[in-house]
Enzyme design. Structure first.
Site, mmCIF file in Angstrom:
data_model
loop_
_atom_site.group_PDB
_atom_site.id
_atom_site.type_symbol
_atom_site.label_atom_id
_atom_site.label_comp_id
_atom_site.label_asym_id
_atom_site.label_seq_id
_atom_site.Cartn_x
_atom_site.Cartn_y
_atom_site.Cartn_z
ATOM 1 N N CYS A 151 43.343 23.446 48.086
ATOM 2 C CA CYS A 151 42.048 22.914 48.459
ATOM 3 C C CYS A 151 41.913 23.149 49.947
ATOM 4 O O CYS A 151 42.871 23.569 50.602
ATOM 5 C CB CYS A 151 41.976 21.405 48.207
ATOM 6 S SG CYS A 151 42.269 20.941 46.491
ATOM 7 N N ARG A 195 39.473 28.608 49.675
ATOM 8 C CA ARG A 195 40.655 27.882 49.185
ATOM 9 C C ARG A 195 40.375 27.115 47.896
ATOM 10 O O ARG A 195 41.282 26.577 47.276
ATOM 11 C CB ARG A 195 41.140 26.901 50.249
ATOM 12 C CG ARG A 195 41.541 27.554 51.540
ATOM 13 C CD ARG A 195 42.010 26.514 52.511
ATOM 14 N NE ARG A 195 43.199 25.842 52.037
ATOM 15 C CZ ARG A 195 44.434 26.281 52.210
ATOM 16 N NH1 ARG A 195 44.638 27.398 52.857
ATOM 17 N NH2 ARG A 195 45.468 25.611 51.744
ATOM 18 N N TRP A 229 39.908 22.770 44.535
ATOM 19 C CA TRP A 229 40.273 23.635 43.405
ATOM 20 C C TRP A 229 41.112 22.745 42.494
ATOM 21 O O TRP A 229 42.219 22.355 42.832
ATOM 22 C CB TRP A 229 41.072 24.839 43.897
ATOM 23 C CG TRP A 229 41.393 25.827 42.824
ATOM 24 C CD1 TRP A 229 40.570 26.790 42.309
ATOM 25 C CD2 TRP A 229 42.646 25.985 42.152
ATOM 26 N NE1 TRP A 229 41.229 27.514 41.354
ATOM 27 C CE2 TRP A 229 42.505 27.050 41.231
ATOM 28 C CE3 TRP A 229 43.878 25.334 42.228
ATOM 29 C CZ2 TRP A 229 43.533 27.472 40.408
ATOM 30 C CZ3 TRP A 229 44.911 25.751 41.393
ATOM 31 C CH2 TRP A 229 44.728 26.807 40.497
ATOM 32 N N ASN A 249 45.299 17.949 50.029
ATOM 33 C CA ASN A 249 45.585 19.256 49.438
ATOM 34 C C ASN A 249 47.050 19.239 49.022
ATOM 35 O O ASN A 249 47.918 18.934 49.839
ATOM 36 C CB ASN A 249 45.334 20.355 50.478
ATOM 37 C CG ASN A 249 45.847 21.710 50.017
ATOM 38 O OD1 ASN A 249 45.859 21.993 48.827
ATOM 39 N ND2 ASN A 249 46.279 22.533 50.955
ATOM 40 N N GLY A 250 47.319 19.556 47.752
ATOM 41 C CA GLY A 250 48.703 19.554 47.281
ATOM 42 C C GLY A 250 48.785 18.827 45.952
ATOM 43 O O GLY A 250 47.775 18.650 45.268
ATOM 44 N N GLU A 259 47.576 47.326 40.813
ATOM 45 C CA GLU A 259 46.655 46.667 41.740
ATOM 46 C C GLU A 259 45.194 47.000 41.396
ATOM 47 O O GLU A 259 44.315 46.129 41.455
ATOM 48 C CB GLU A 259 46.988 47.093 43.179
ATOM 49 C CG GLU A 259 46.051 46.598 44.254
ATOM 50 C CD GLU A 259 45.962 45.074 44.344
ATOM 51 O OE1 GLU A 259 46.765 44.375 43.725
ATOM 52 O OE2 GLU A 259 45.029 44.592 45.026
ATOM 53 N N LYS A 281 42.515 44.090 40.574
ATOM 54 C CA LYS A 281 41.292 43.924 41.366
ATOM 55 C C LYS A 281 40.080 43.891 40.452
ATOM 56 O O LYS A 281 39.204 43.049 40.577
ATOM 57 C CB LYS A 281 41.201 45.084 42.361
ATOM 58 C CG LYS A 281 40.549 44.790 43.655
ATOM 59 C CD LYS A 281 41.400 44.100 44.682
ATOM 60 C CE LYS A 281 42.236 42.984 44.190
ATOM 61 N NZ LYS A 281 43.240 42.465 45.040
ATOM 62 N N GLU A 332 39.908 40.671 38.310
ATOM 63 C CA GLU A 332 39.606 39.487 39.128
ATOM 64 C C GLU A 332 38.114 39.330 39.405
ATOM 65 O O GLU A 332 37.574 38.246 39.290
ATOM 66 C CB GLU A 332 40.268 39.659 40.510
ATOM 67 C CG GLU A 332 41.579 39.009 40.693
ATOM 68 C CD GLU A 332 42.038 39.111 42.137
ATOM 69 O OE1 GLU A 332 42.079 40.220 42.695
ATOM 70 O OE2 GLU A 332 42.358 38.066 42.712
ATOM 71 N N HIS A 382 53.964 54.934 24.910
ATOM 72 C CA HIS A 382 54.913 54.053 24.218
ATOM 73 C C HIS A 382 54.240 52.803 23.661
ATOM 74 O O HIS A 382 54.904 51.818 23.376
ATOM 75 C CB HIS A 382 56.060 53.665 25.157
ATOM 76 C CG HIS A 382 56.871 54.846 25.588
ATOM 77 N ND1 HIS A 382 57.673 55.552 24.725
ATOM 78 C CD2 HIS A 382 56.961 55.476 26.786
ATOM 79 C CE1 HIS A 382 58.246 56.566 25.375
ATOM 80 N NE2 HIS A 382 57.821 56.539 26.625
ATOM 81 N N LYS A 393 41.884 31.534 46.928
ATOM 82 C CA LYS A 393 42.574 32.464 47.820
ATOM 83 C C LYS A 393 44.050 32.120 47.964
ATOM 84 O O LYS A 393 44.900 32.990 47.974
ATOM 85 C CB LYS A 393 41.887 32.425 49.185
ATOM 86 C CG LYS A 393 42.435 33.409 50.195
ATOM 87 C CD LYS A 393 42.001 34.806 49.845
ATOM 88 C CE LYS A 393 42.551 35.860 50.784
ATOM 89 N NZ LYS A 393 42.437 37.190 50.167
HETATM 90 O O1 M6R Z 1 48.813 34.741 49.778
HETATM 91 P P1 M6R Z 1 49.647 35.565 48.843
HETATM 92 O O2 M6R Z 1 49.689 37.002 49.243
HETATM 93 O O3 M6R Z 1 51.014 35.008 48.637
HETATM 94 O O4 M6R Z 1 48.894 35.470 47.455
HETATM 95 C C1 M6R Z 1 49.456 35.992 46.291
HETATM 96 C C2 M6R Z 1 48.430 36.101 45.183
HETATM 97 O O5 M6R Z 1 47.951 34.837 44.820
HETATM 98 C C3 M6R Z 1 47.241 36.973 45.595
HETATM 99 O O6 M6R Z 1 47.654 38.251 45.990
HETATM 100 C C4 M6R Z 1 46.244 37.110 44.442
HETATM 101 O O7 M6R Z 1 46.817 37.868 43.426
HETATM 102 C C5 M6R Z 1 44.959 37.737 44.960
HETATM 103 N N1 M6R Z 1 43.849 37.005 44.473
HETATM 104 C C6 M6R Z 1 44.791 39.153 44.561
HETATM 105 O O8 M6R Z 1 43.565 39.683 44.910
#
Ligand code: M6R
Length: 595
Positions: free
Chosen positions: A2, A28, A74, A100-101, A470, A474, A477, A493, A590
């Protein structure tokens, strides 16, 4: 995870500061938001939805008040709703708390408080905190004593900020969740992250685990768990508010994709010395590594780590890569000789932090490769390599992935002591080549052609395998479409069963030996799948594919970094066409600070 913001100042500007701060923290979490203004009476306003929805919960002309706290959420405990939004209050409504936590022992605390007559209004773990403070005050404790007593009963992770009715002091504490204090001319700030208050001050103090802060307009006092005052270092942030704004772009993600040439230049600066053909990373000068290297990371950072591990292996260094959530020092051999490298943009990801902490406990040598100065990963590792990408606000990681790749490439060279003149030349040329990709890309047309596809597959081998993973991450997401990445040779396979004319395949075809990947392209073409090649060898590839996304050649190790930019653009334009919430995709945040 959060976002928290707090402000206490000398004029009635708390409301504006809090709203600005929340906007800067929305990456966040963004399922509900709220604020509490402490003076003259405590007023709390909160709403389910994004920060913009909170505007409708407050009087049109804003609120007065010099002291307040805010929160963007969040959800972990309880679904997004007005009632579950922070701040949470005690029974009397004179104490407000943002958090937050995760409070792991909240259930037993809540049962005890309820048995003592406290009434709860939310499903959250956080709500126990104002009631614990209230209970301590009822026994005669001062406000500060009550705050400390409440915090001492919590198990788990927290960054907490509390205000009391008609009081200009904010009480704060942290354990395993980030909290940074800002020192301004007209007031003081606290937040989960610097973008929340960078508009007002660039002077910051990072709170450490188990520290407390007392903040009022005349100053900040940091104390440890025993109450002793701690000497704090004031640091100056070296980026300005414009860096954290959208600068005219429609989305942070698109801005951040376009910032990649500048980010890579920053990452390389003073580290790649062409004159004497050397790569030198000052902050790693005292790093000694005799033993194996183990990378731990999540999501996009894991893909960067996979790429890094391959570079290390090629340089003759024993290296393995683990998903941080699967890293278990009980089963994986880790010794004092092992170098455990946590790759994490935010430096706060709970899974990565947990892996890092277990490596620290065992006595391994640890290194954080991170973007965030003063983050938990940076502070808790023996060594830090900063990727210097600048603030990344879009939830989808873009420029930080490129910067992680480049930082790891430099790191592999320094560790192996082997950087060829050719590789140094390629590294230095990379920012201009990235710019060329951005200027000349036809990714938007490709996105238009395939926006309606059922599912998307990404294939690549060698250094292109992490890029294929990746590319798929992307796209899923931000477009919410089904996408999968595979090692090119693995398709036959099993996954080939899914391939049809409705599933475009994005094939990464770069490097010196492309013949095997061309073979894989023929396999999918035989199943009528449209193929988009991302390649630095268009003349050898175009006759086999439907579209080409061309990239300049940057050598076998670095060309995949350029290829990834084309995939970022394809994802961006598909999501854009579909009208998705690109910077804040559903269900994501994030910084993932829960395991
Ligand atoms: O802050 P971090 O790099 O440790 O975050 C890791 C993942 O949560 C982060 O890369 C996530 O997969 C992203 N949303 C990817 O776009």
């Amino acid at each position: 995870m959060c976002g928290i913001i707090g402000y206490t100042g000398t004029n009635d500007g708390a409301f504006d500061v809090l709203m600005t701060g929340l906007a800067g923290l929305e990456y966040r979490g963004y399922d509900s938001a709220g604020i509490a203004i402490a003076d003259p009476t405590l007023s709390v306003h909160k709403r389910e939805g994004e920060v913009a929805a909170l505007e409708s919960a407050v009087p049109a002309d804003g609120l007065g008040g010099q002291t307040g706290i805010g929160h963007t959420r969040w959800s972990t405990h309880g679904p997004p709703s007005d009632a579950n939004a922070h701040p949470h209050t005690d029974c009397s409504g004179s104490i407000a708390v943002v958090h937050n936590g995760i409070i792991e022992n909240y259930q037993s605390l809540r049962e005890r408080l309820e048995a003592d007559g406290h009434t709860f209004e939310s499903d959250t773990d956080t709500e126990v905190i104002p009631h614990l403070i209230e209970a301590a005050i009822d026994t005669g404790a001062t406000r500060e004593e009550a705050f400390r007593q409440a915090i001492s009963q919590l198990e788990g992770s927290y960054a907490v900020a509390t205000v009391f009715e008609d009081d200009e002091t904010i009480y704060a504490a942290r354990n395993e969740s980030p909290l940074v204090l800002g020192i301004g001319d007209e007031g003081h700030y606290l937040a989960s992250d610097v973008p929340a208050f960078i508009e007002y001050t660039d002077r910051v103090v990072y709170l450490e685990d188990e520290q407390f802060a007392r903040i009022n307009p005349s100053g900040i006092v940091v104390t440890d768990a025993t109450g002793a005052v701690v000497d704090t270092a004031v640091e100056t942030i070296d980026w300005d508010p414009e860096d954290a704004g959208k600068s005219g772009y429609d989305h942070y993600m698109f801005k951040e994709i376009n910032e990649q040439p500048a980010a890579i230049r920053k990452c390389l600066r003073e580290r790649v010395v062409e004159l004497d053909q050397r790569i030198s990373i000052e902050e790693l000068a005292d790093l000694e590594c005799q033993g194996p290297v183990q990378f731990v990371a999540c999501g996009t950072s894991y893909h960067a780590a996979l790429y890094g591990a391959r570079l290390f292996q090629e340089a003759g260094i024993q290296a393995q890569c683990f998903l941080a959530s699967e890293y278990d020092v009980e089963t994986i051999p880790v010794t004092g000789e092992t170098l455990v490298v946590a790759v994490t943009q935010s430096g706060e990801t709970a899974d990565t932090m947990s892996a890092l902490r277990s490596a620290n406990r065992i006595g391994a040598n640890t290194l954080a490769v991170t973007n965030v100065v003063g983050s938990s990963a940076a502070r808790e590792s023996d060594h830090v390599l900063y990727i210097r990408a600048g603030p990344e606000i879009g939830v989808a990681a873009t420029k930080t992935f490129a910067s992680q790749q480049v930082a790891l490439a430099m790191f592999a060279c320094t560790l192996s002591g082997d950087a060829s003149a050719e590789f140094i030349r390629q590294l230095r040329a990379l920012p201009d080549q990235l710019q060329q990709v951005l200027d000349e890309s036809n990714a938007r047309a490709v996105a238009d052609a395939y926006v309606d596809a059922e599912a998307y597959f990404f294939i690549g081998r060698g250094y292109n395998h992490p890029v294929a993973l990746e590319g798929a991450l992307k796209l899923k997401e931000i477009s919410y479409k089904h996408a999968e990445g595979f090692a090119a040779g693995e398709l036959k396979h099993g996954p080939l069963a899914l391939v049809s004319e409705k599933t475009p395949v994005f094939a990464l075809v770069t490097g010196s030996d492309i013949s095997k990947t061309l073979g894989n392209i023929k396999e999918v073409e035989a199943r009528n799948a449209p193929v988009v090649a991302i390649t630095d060898a268009p003349s050898q590839v175009e006759q086999y594919v439907d579209h080409v996304l061309e990239v300049p050649s940057a050598g076998p190790q670095l060309t995949p970094i350029l290829a990834n930019v084309q995939l970022q653009l394809v994802s961006y334009w598909i999501a854009n066409r579909l009208g998705r919430s690109i910077d804040k995709p559903r269900n994501l945040a994030k910084s993932v600070t829960v395991e």
